[in-house]
Design an enzyme around this catalytic site. Structure first.
Site, short mmCIF file in Angstrom:
data_model
loop_
_atom_site.label_atom_id
_atom_site.label_comp_id
_atom_site.label_asym_id
_atom_site.label_seq_id
_atom_site.Cartn_x
_atom_site.Cartn_y
_atom_site.Cartn_z
N LYS A 144 4.72 22.24 -10.59
CA LYS A 144 6.08 21.99 -11.09
C LYS A 144 6.09 22.21 -12.60
O LYS A 144 5.31 21.59 -13.32
CB LYS A 144 6.47 20.53 -10.75
CG LYS A 144 7.79 20.12 -11.35
CD LYS A 144 8.14 18.67 -11.02
CE LYS A 144 9.34 18.21 -11.83
NZ LYS A 144 9.58 16.78 -11.74
N GLU A 180 8.03 12.44 -4.52
CA GLU A 180 7.11 13.56 -4.35
C GLU A 180 7.09 14.50 -5.54
O GLU A 180 6.35 15.46 -5.55
CB GLU A 180 7.48 14.31 -3.07
CG GLU A 180 7.53 13.34 -1.88
CD GLU A 180 7.34 13.98 -0.53
OE1 GLU A 180 8.02 14.99 -0.28
OE2 GLU A 180 6.52 13.48 0.26
N ALA A 181 7.94 14.22 -6.55
CA ALA A 181 7.91 15.05 -7.76
C ALA A 181 7.30 14.24 -8.88
O ALA A 181 7.58 13.05 -9.02
CB ALA A 181 9.33 15.47 -8.12
N ILE A 237 6.43 7.48 -10.80
CA ILE A 237 4.97 7.53 -10.65
C ILE A 237 4.32 7.45 -12.04
O ILE A 237 3.28 6.82 -12.22
CB ILE A 237 4.54 8.78 -9.85
CG1 ILE A 237 5.06 8.64 -8.41
CG2 ILE A 237 3.02 8.96 -9.86
CD1 ILE A 237 4.87 9.86 -7.53
N GLY A 246 0.81 -1.23 0.00
CA GLY A 246 0.00 0.00 0.00
C GLY A 246 0.84 1.26 0.00
O GLY A 246 0.56 2.20 0.74
N ALA A 265 2.27 3.00 -5.33
CA ALA A 265 1.88 2.05 -6.38
C ALA A 265 0.62 1.29 -6.00
O ALA A 265 -0.32 1.16 -6.79
CB ALA A 265 3.03 1.09 -6.66
N THR A 290 10.27 9.89 -12.91
CA THR A 290 9.46 9.11 -13.85
C THR A 290 8.77 7.89 -13.22
O THR A 290 7.99 7.21 -13.88
CB THR A 290 10.36 8.61 -15.01
OG1 THR A 290 11.56 8.08 -14.47
CG2 THR A 290 10.68 9.74 -15.96
C1 LIG Z 1 15.36 8.16 -3.32
C2 LIG Z 1 14.11 8.04 -4.14
C3 LIG Z 1 13.49 9.18 -4.63
C4 LIG Z 1 12.34 9.07 -5.43
N1 LIG Z 1 11.79 10.18 -5.97
C5 LIG Z 1 10.76 10.06 -6.83
C6 LIG Z 1 10.16 11.19 -7.43
O1 LIG Z 1 10.51 12.33 -7.15
N2 LIG Z 1 9.14 10.99 -8.31
C7 LIG Z 1 8.68 9.74 -8.62
O2 LIG Z 1 7.80 9.61 -9.47
N3 LIG Z 1 9.19 8.67 -8.00
C8 LIG Z 1 10.21 8.79 -7.14
N4 LIG Z 1 10.71 7.68 -6.54
C9 LIG Z 1 10.04 6.40 -6.72
C10 LIG Z 1 8.80 6.39 -5.82
O3 LIG Z 1 9.18 6.59 -4.49
C11 LIG Z 1 8.06 5.07 -5.95
O4 LIG Z 1 7.83 4.76 -7.30
C12 LIG Z 1 6.71 5.14 -5.26
O5 LIG Z 1 6.84 5.61 -3.96
C13 LIG Z 1 6.05 3.80 -5.25
O6 LIG Z 1 6.65 2.94 -4.33
P1 LIG Z 1 5.97 1.54 -4.13
O7 LIG Z 1 4.55 1.74 -3.77
O8 LIG Z 1 6.29 0.67 -5.27
O9 LIG Z 1 6.79 0.95 -2.87
P2 LIG Z 1 6.70 1.30 -1.31
O10 LIG Z 1 6.39 2.72 -1.05
O11 LIG Z 1 7.96 0.75 -0.72
O12 LIG Z 1 5.48 0.45 -0.78
C14 LIG Z 1 5.60 -0.94 -0.56
C15 LIG Z 1 4.36 -1.41 0.19
O13 LIG Z 1 4.45 -2.80 0.33
C16 LIG Z 1 4.18 -3.15 1.68
N5 LIG Z 1 4.87 -4.40 2.00
C17 LIG Z 1 6.13 -4.76 1.72
N6 LIG Z 1 6.39 -5.99 2.23
C18 LIG Z 1 5.25 -6.40 2.83
C19 LIG Z 1 4.86 -7.57 3.54
N7 LIG Z 1 5.71 -8.57 3.78
N8 LIG Z 1 3.61 -7.63 4.03
C20 LIG Z 1 2.73 -6.62 3.83
N9 LIG Z 1 3.03 -5.49 3.17
C21 LIG Z 1 4.27 -5.38 2.68
C22 LIG Z 1 4.71 -1.96 2.48
O14 LIG Z 1 4.15 -1.91 3.76
C23 LIG Z 1 4.24 -0.82 1.58
O15 LIG Z 1 2.89 -0.54 1.87
C24 LIG Z 1 11.81 7.78 -5.70
C25 LIG Z 1 12.41 6.65 -5.16
C26 LIG Z 1 13.54 6.76 -4.40
C27 LIG Z 1 14.17 5.52 -3.83
#
Ligand SMILES: Cc1cc2nc3c(=O)[nH]c(=O)nc-3n(C[C@H](O)[C@H](O)[C@H](O)COP(=O)(O)OP(=O)(O)OC[C@H]3O[C@@H](n4cnc5c(N)ncnc54)[C@H](O)[C@@H]3O)c2cc1C
Length: 496
Positions: free
Chosen positions: A80, A51-52, A341, A15, A18, A339
């Site tokens: 932005k 956040e961007a 998001i 959650g 993504a 890129t």
């Molecule tokens: C340094 C950095 C800067 C970034 N800056 C940007 C930006 O400016 N713009 C942009 O578009 N993107 C950026 N990104 C990418 C962006 O952060 C991600 O694409 C976005 O936050 C989506 O992350 P996610 O949901 O895939 O993963 P996460 O936010 O890591 O979410 C993972 C989820 O899975 C759950 N989960 C994991 N394991 C388990 C388990 N065993 N049981 C239950 N739940 C579990 C967690 O609790 C969480 O809810 C950046 C990334 C990084 C690393």
């Protein structure tokens, strides 16, 4: 793969941004015909950055029927118009990559050819002076006007955005389950059959969306899909992130400031600033990175600096068996052009377009993977460009970047621009000609010649052509209020 099974229940694991973007879209647009469940763990939490954004996010919001001002107020968002790249070309040499279009093209060639000749003759201004978004960003002006929309994206609070989408998803019937996934169950033929939580709950389903972030619990830890490592082209592998108090009105662009072994971001929200240092741990220790970041902050810290480790590259398949990876579980390019998001949104739209209601078909899976790969490769090349085309030789990191071999597809684009100023956008490609031109010129790549059709204009005609575009841009931008004033009346966050 079990091709006969109809898809009645979709289980989203994770959650973060993504998971909740996927959850909101599936629940709102398909919730009447399928059951949608999302499992997330408060104990594990999210990556907490990201956040961007880039302008394509409008498409996702339109799809969900969201109102811009409402989303912005709920997420402390600012506008932005692009990204300022400081010290990237060389130390103290800066440029801005704006979301706008440059000047006016003609049937034979792009505006850059007119500008290149103008530059040779000493009659051209900065290339950004021929672009409304570019000038508006530099002057700190912004507005959403009928028939004169600026190409814009947002800076927004990632957790508030996830909460906002979570409400929408739950309003449309998504069932949220809190708990830690302890085990993933599989059928004999290898498809995923369910998730087992630490408290013993079993959550079975037909289609599984892996949004578990870098852990990639389903797509990799369970299905062993494989990963293509791109760290030889995108060598940064770590980030330290911290939030600070705002010390000035928010800029209408992200700042990306190159440092000795990576770069620092500053993302202004309405109530605070998001900061981070992205770096390569081969050239900078975590302790030195932390110090570099802390030494280069503008406001007081609101949070403790947090270390994030990552590997740049892509999952070999994004859809494997009955599992689709969306978000960081599918790979990570690096945050330079914001890129990720966008890629989440593209995967969601592709999933909706190819939704396997009657059962998963191998051709759909192959097509999904093919389209995802093409998109990724183009974005990958665009990001590598920033590192490769630099005149910096002041540190081992920049010397490595300057001398590294790049993919043939990028080497071709660089040669094309260098030899003749030409730039072409491939079908379905995210970044258009204006983006490639701004970054290539900004990084110091100077074409050897311009298109001969420009010589059909006399120098006086060329001067007046350039002058007219520049005046139009100035007139347009002068109509806009300040970014801060516009936010105040359009989308002021409730708490501010
Ligand atoms: C340094 C950095 C800067 C970034 N800056 C940007 C930006 O400016 N713009 C942009 O578009 N993107 C950026 N990104 C990418 C962006 O952060 C991600 O694409 C976005 O936050 C989506 O992350 P996610 O949901 O895939 O993963 P996460 O936010 O890591 O979410 C993972 C989820 O899975 C759950 N989960 C994991 N394991 C388990 C388990 N065993 N049981 C239950 N739940 C579990 C967690 O609790 C969480 O809810 C950046 C990334 C990084 C690393």
């Amino acid at each position: 793969m079990n091709e006969a099974q109809r898809i009645k229940k979709v289980v989203i694991a994770g959650g973060g941004t993504a998971g909740w973007m996927t959850g909101a879209a599936l629940a709102k647009l398909m919730g009447k015909s399928i059951e949608v469940v999302l499992v997330e763990s408060d104990e594990i939490g999210t990556v907490g950055v990201g956040e961007a954004t880039i302008p394509t996010l409008h498409i996702f919001h339109r799809l969900l029927g969201l109102k811009e001002a409402e989303v912005m107020a709920a997420t402390n968002a600012t506008f932005k118009l692009g990204i300022a790249f400081e010290n990237w070309h060389d130390v103290h040499k800066n440029y801005l990559h704006s979301f706008g279009y440059l000047g006016k093209d003609c049937w034979a060639c792009g505006f850059q050819h007119f500008w290149l000749k103008g530059q040779q003759r000493g009659i051209a201004a900065d290339i950004g002076d021929y672009c409304v978004e570019h000038l508006a960003a530099r002057q700190g002006r912004f507005a959403v006007l009928p028939n004169q929309d600026l190409n814009h994206a947002y800076h927004m609070d990632a957790s508030l955005y996830a909460n906002y989408l979570r409400n929408i998803a739950q309003q449309h019937g998504l069932n949220r389950i809190e708990g830690k996934i302890a085990r993933v169950k599989q059928h004999d033929h290898g498809d995923i059959s369910g998730l087992v939580l630490q408290d013993g709950q079993h959550i079975d389903g037909d289609l599984f969306i892996d949004c578990t972030g870098f852990r990639a619990l389903l797509i990799e830890q369970t299905l062993n899909t494989g990963f293509d490592d791109w760290s030889h082209w995108l060598p940064c592998d770590s980030a330290i992130a911290v939030q600070t108090k705002s010390v000035a009105p928010p800029l209408a662009y992200t700042r990306s400031i190159a440092r000795q072994a990576g770069w620092q971001w500053r993302i202004p929200l309405q109530n605070r600033v998001g900061n981070g240092l992205v770096y390569c741990s081969k050239y900078l220790s975590d302790a030195d990175a932390r110090q570099t970041l802390v030494d280069n902050l503008e406001g007081d810290m609101l949070t403790e600096p947090r270390l994030i480790k990552f590997r740049t590259g892509t999952r070999r398949k994004h859809w494997q068996k009955n599992c689709i990876a969306i978000g960081l579980s599918s790979g990570f390019l690096e945050p330079l052009e914001s890129t990720s998001i966008h890629l989440i949104q593209r995967s969601i739209i592709r999933l909706l377009q190819m939704f396997p209601a009657q059962g998963i078909q191998s051709a759909d899976v192959a097509e999904f993977n093919r389209q995802t790969e093409i998109e990724l490769l183009n974005i990958r090349d665009f990001i590598i460009l920033h590192y490769k085309v630099t005149e910096r030789t002041d540190t081992p990191f920049w010397r490595y970047c300057r001398s590294m071999q790049v993919p043939d597809s990028l080497a071709h684009r660089i040669a094309l621009f260098q030899q003749s100023g030409k730039v072409y956008k491939f079908a379905q490609e995210l970044f258009g000609e204006s983006s490639w031109i701004q970054v290539m010129l900004g990084q110091g790549l100077q074409p050897a010649q311009y298109h001969p059709i420009v010589d059909a204009m006399s120098d006086d005609e060329l001067a007046s052509f350039l002058q007219q575009i520049q005046s139009n841009v100035q007139r347009s931008v002068a109509k806009y209020p300040s970014h801060q004033d516009f936010i105040r009346h359009y989308c002021q966050a409730v708490a501010n």
